[in-house]
Write an enzyme that holds these catalytic residues in place. Structure first.
Site, PDB file in Angstrom:
ATOM      1  N   ASP A  14       0.597  -4.124   0.632  1.00 26.19           N
ATOM      2  CA  ASP A  14       1.227  -3.047   1.309  1.00 26.19           C
ATOM      3  C   ASP A  14       1.074  -3.217   2.785  1.00 26.19           C
ATOM      4  OD1 ASP A  14       1.653  -1.728  -1.081  1.00 26.19           O
ATOM      5  OD2 ASP A  14      -0.597  -1.083  -1.048  1.00 26.19           O
ATOM      6  N   LYS A  17       5.662  -5.911   4.147  1.00 30.58           N
ATOM      7  CA  LYS A  17       6.391  -7.249   4.239  1.00 30.58           C
ATOM      8  C   LYS A  17       8.006  -6.948   4.283  1.00 30.58           C
ATOM      9  CE  LYS A  17       4.295  -7.791   0.189  1.00 30.58           C
ATOM     10  NZ  LYS A  17       3.051  -6.937  -0.002  1.00 30.58           N
ATOM     11  N   GLY A  41       5.856  -2.554  -4.557  1.00 29.96           N
ATOM     12  CA  GLY A  41       6.518  -1.253  -4.142  1.00 29.96           C
ATOM     13  C   GLY A  41       6.927  -1.369  -2.821  1.00 29.96           C
ATOM     14  N   HIS A  42       8.065  -1.365  -2.657  1.00 34.74           N
ATOM     15  CA  HIS A  42       8.580  -1.492  -1.121  1.00 34.74           C
ATOM     16  C   HIS A  42       9.811  -0.438  -0.636  1.00 34.74           C
ATOM     17  CE1 HIS A  42      10.608  -4.900  -3.271  1.00 34.74           C
ATOM     18  NE2 HIS A  42      11.813  -4.265  -3.074  1.00 34.74           N
ATOM     19  N   GLN A 222       2.872  -8.244  -3.683  1.00 32.84           N
ATOM     20  CA  GLN A 222       1.538  -8.171  -3.503  1.00 32.84           C
ATOM     21  C   GLN A 222       1.060  -9.153  -2.400  1.00 32.84           C
ATOM     22  OE1 GLN A 222       2.892  -8.979  -7.240  1.00 32.84           O
ATOM     23  NE2 GLN A 222       2.785  -6.732  -6.901  1.00 32.84           N
TER      24      GLN A 222
HETATM   25  P1  IMO Z   1       2.984  -4.685  -2.871  1.00 32.90           P
HETATM   26  O1  IMO Z   1       4.313  -5.681  -3.371  1.00 32.90           O
HETATM   27  C1  IMO Z   1      -0.958  -3.012  -3.396  1.00 32.90           C
HETATM   28  C2  IMO Z   1      -3.195  -3.968  -7.198  1.00 32.90           C
HETATM   29  C3  IMO Z   1      -3.594  -2.793  -7.945  1.00 32.90           C
HETATM   30  C4  IMO Z   1      -4.674  -3.088  -8.724  1.00 32.90           C
HETATM   31  C5  IMO Z   1      -4.304  -4.787  -8.817  1.00 32.90           C
HETATM   32  C6  IMO Z   1      -4.214  -4.917 -10.315  1.00 32.90           C
HETATM   33  O2  IMO Z   1       3.433  -3.167  -2.773  1.00 32.90           O
HETATM   34  O3  IMO Z   1       2.369  -5.164  -1.790  1.00 32.90           O
HETATM   35  P2  IMO Z   1      -1.730  -4.892 -11.584  1.00 32.90           P
HETATM   36  O4  IMO Z   1      -1.027  -3.570 -11.929  1.00 32.90           O
HETATM   37  O5  IMO Z   1      -0.800  -5.871 -10.615  1.00 32.90           O
HETATM   38  O6  IMO Z   1      -2.236  -5.390 -12.794  1.00 32.90           O
HETATM   39  O7  IMO Z   1      -2.932  -4.400 -10.474  1.00 32.90           O
HETATM   40  O8  IMO Z   1      -3.419  -5.070  -7.763  1.00 32.90           O
HETATM   41  N1  IMO Z   1      -1.614  -4.233  -6.882  1.00 32.90           N
HETATM   42  C7  IMO Z   1      -1.094  -4.038  -5.383  1.00 32.90           C
HETATM   43  N2  IMO Z   1      -1.703  -3.173  -4.473  1.00 32.90           N
HETATM   44  N3  IMO Z   1       0.280  -3.249  -3.519  1.00 32.90           N
HETATM   45  C8  IMO Z   1       0.866  -3.970  -4.312  1.00 32.90           C
HETATM   46  O9  IMO Z   1       2.336  -4.371  -4.067  1.00 32.90           O
HETATM   47  C9  IMO Z   1      -0.118  -4.190  -5.657  1.00 32.90           C
HETATM   48  N4  IMO Z   1       0.467  -4.892  -6.855  1.00 32.90           N
HETATM   49  C10 IMO Z   1      -0.780  -4.846  -7.520  1.00 32.90           C
HETATM   50  O10 IMO Z   1      -3.584  -1.710  -7.224  1.00 32.90           O
HETATM   51  O11 IMO Z   1      -5.760  -2.985  -7.695  1.00 32.90           O
HETATM   52 MG    MG Z   2       2.575  -1.454  -2.966  1.00 37.80          MG
END
Ligand code: IMO
Ligand code: MG
Length: 422
Positions: A14, A17, A41-42, A222
């Site tokens: 988050d 990106k 999530g974007h 992520q």
């Molecule tokens: P973007 O691309 C923020 C976090 C989850 C959890 C951990 C494991 O939007 O930056 P998972 O469902 O992947 O097994 O969860 O990773 N997490 C994220 N936090 N942004 C994301 O993606 C995330 N994808 C996974 O909250 O702590």
């Molecule tokens: Mg996210």
């Protein structure tokens, strides 16, 4: 031969990106997602319409840019088709979308398993997105996963039957609801029909594109501190969102990667559990959350918020060979009168600037801060760094000095255009 550009998150996701990707993808021939799945999530705003995407690379919004979902991604076809439909309904063609035949498919039993495992963790929950990511990667590495090429093959029914029945035995053991085979089979046959024209050998496609000097942009999902190897295990995701994952998740060799842009915010945030040395679990954190609108795109959860951590950032820069930084929300931090920047850790009385992802270590660290003055005013119209107020310049210079990498993108406001490019 051209070199691929990489955009990756430096902290816990988050970081915004999407904003940098949006800018860079304007002249990309190919945009490729390499890791993760619909846990990402974007949000993208195009012509006044907001899209909240999880799987499709943002490059799809540029006419003529090929959007690739690489072999390292775990694909939930239901989510993917929903996104494709939303695009088509808004007049954006999905003809240029390709899915690697080697990408693994997420099934309802992965999501159910994700929920069951979290339930069983009791007080030690990871706080996953419940999108089935961990269980889908488990099957991949256990070598029973079903790939996109299987989804469209005659073997599909047999593979699904074995996998689903095995999972249902576990669900029965825990008294967890089972997944219906007939329904799943029917749904996924429909998905296969829709996705078939998009499933292809993206690895060769990318190799040929590099050889013909095409511009490739790797879109990170992520972030490095959520990396299964390099993050604060077990409070991580189940893939490698750091630099190696871009190679293994696409087939692009390390030699063919050029610029690596690391995206961060002028403060920090984290969703889910796990250590977070600079967290402000207080009214300051609440203030940052409100100012920065820090609520999840995928799960809508309020994000934990805190100060920027240069000890962690230095580690992430080294880990990924980051060549340039992109810092978002400089305007947001500038709304505060005063703010802090973490420049060292105090680990049981010992001052260190060496980061470790060991959870025990991190839980026993407190941050050593430097203080900065805010009140930047409206900086959204600034087109160069020179136009920024002195307070902002001082902050950016300190970050660059500490990590030894230049800041190349400066986010100055919410809008797409509110960004200084150096
Ligand atoms: P973007 O691309 C923020 C976090 C989850 C959890 C951990 C494991 O939007 O930056 P998972 O469902 O992947 O097994 O969860 O990773 N997490 C994220 N936090 N942004 C994301 O993606 C995330 N994808 C996974 O909250 O702590
Ligand atoms: Mg996210």
């Amino acid at each position: 031969m051209s070199k691929a550009q990489v955009v990756l998150g430096t902290f816990y996701g988050d970081e915004g990106k999407g904003k940098i990707i949006d800018y860079l993808s304007k002249d990309a021939d190919i945009a490729v997602r390499c890791t993760g799945g619909s846990n990402a999530g974007h949000s993208i705003e195009v012509d006044g319409k907001k899209f909240a995407f999880h799987l499709i690379p943002s490059g799809i919004f540029n006419k003529g840019t090929l959007a690739i979902i690489g072999n390292g991604v775990v694909v939930d076809p239901k989510v993917l088709i929903e996104e494709m439909n939303e695009l088509e309904e808004n007049g954006i063609s999905t003809e240029n979308l390709y899915i690697s035949e080697k990408a693994h498919i997420v099934f309802p039993y992965h999501c159910e398993m994700d929920k069951l495992l979290e339930e069983n963790r009791g007080n030690n929950k990871i706080g996953t997105t419940a999108r089935g990511i961990g269980p889908a990667y488990c099957d991949k590495f256990e070598r029973c996963g079903i790939r996109a090429e299987d989804l469209i093959s005659d073997n599909f029914e047999g593979l699904l039957t074995v996998n689903l029945n095995n999972k249902n035995k576990i669900f029965e053991m825990y008294g967890h609801p089972t997944v219906d085979l007939k329904q799943t089979l029917a749904d996924y046959k429909k998905y296969a029909e829709i996705l078939k024209p998009h499933i292809t050998d993206t690895i060769t496609l990318l190799h040929k594109a590099l050889e013909s000097d095409k511009k490739i942009l790797c879109e990170g999902a992520q972030a490095s501190l959520l990396d299964i190897d390099f993050g604060s295990y077990p409070f991580v995701t189940s893939s490698n969102p750091s630099i190696g994952g871009f190679c293994t998740g696409s087939g692009i060799s390390a030699k063919d990667i050029g610029e690596v842009y690391g995206v961060l915010k002028a403060y920090s945030s984290r969703v889910g559990s796990g250590p977070y040395v600079t967290e402000q679990n207080n009214e300051i954190g609440d203030r940052i959350r409100e100012l920065g609108h820090e609520y999840g795109v995928t799960t809508k959860r309020p994000r934990r918020c805190g100060w920027l951590d240069l000890v962690a950032l230095k580690y992430v820069v080294r880990l990924n060979g980051i060549t340039g930084l992109a810092i978002n929300h400089v305007d947001t931090i500038g709304k505060l009168d005063k703010f802090k920047l973490c420049v060292a850790y105090n680990h049981n009385g010992e001052i260190t600037t060496d980061f470790s992802t060991n959870v025990n270590f991190l839980n026993n660290c407190t941050a050593v801060y430097e203080d900065f003055d805010g009140n930047f005013g409206d900086i959204s119209k600034c087109k160069t760094r020179a136009e920024l107020p002195e307070n902002a310049k001082k902050y950016l210079a300190r970050i660059e000095e500490f990590v030894g990498v230049p800041i190349k993108f400066i986010g100055t406001g919410a809008g797409r255009e509110a960004m200084i490019v150096e």
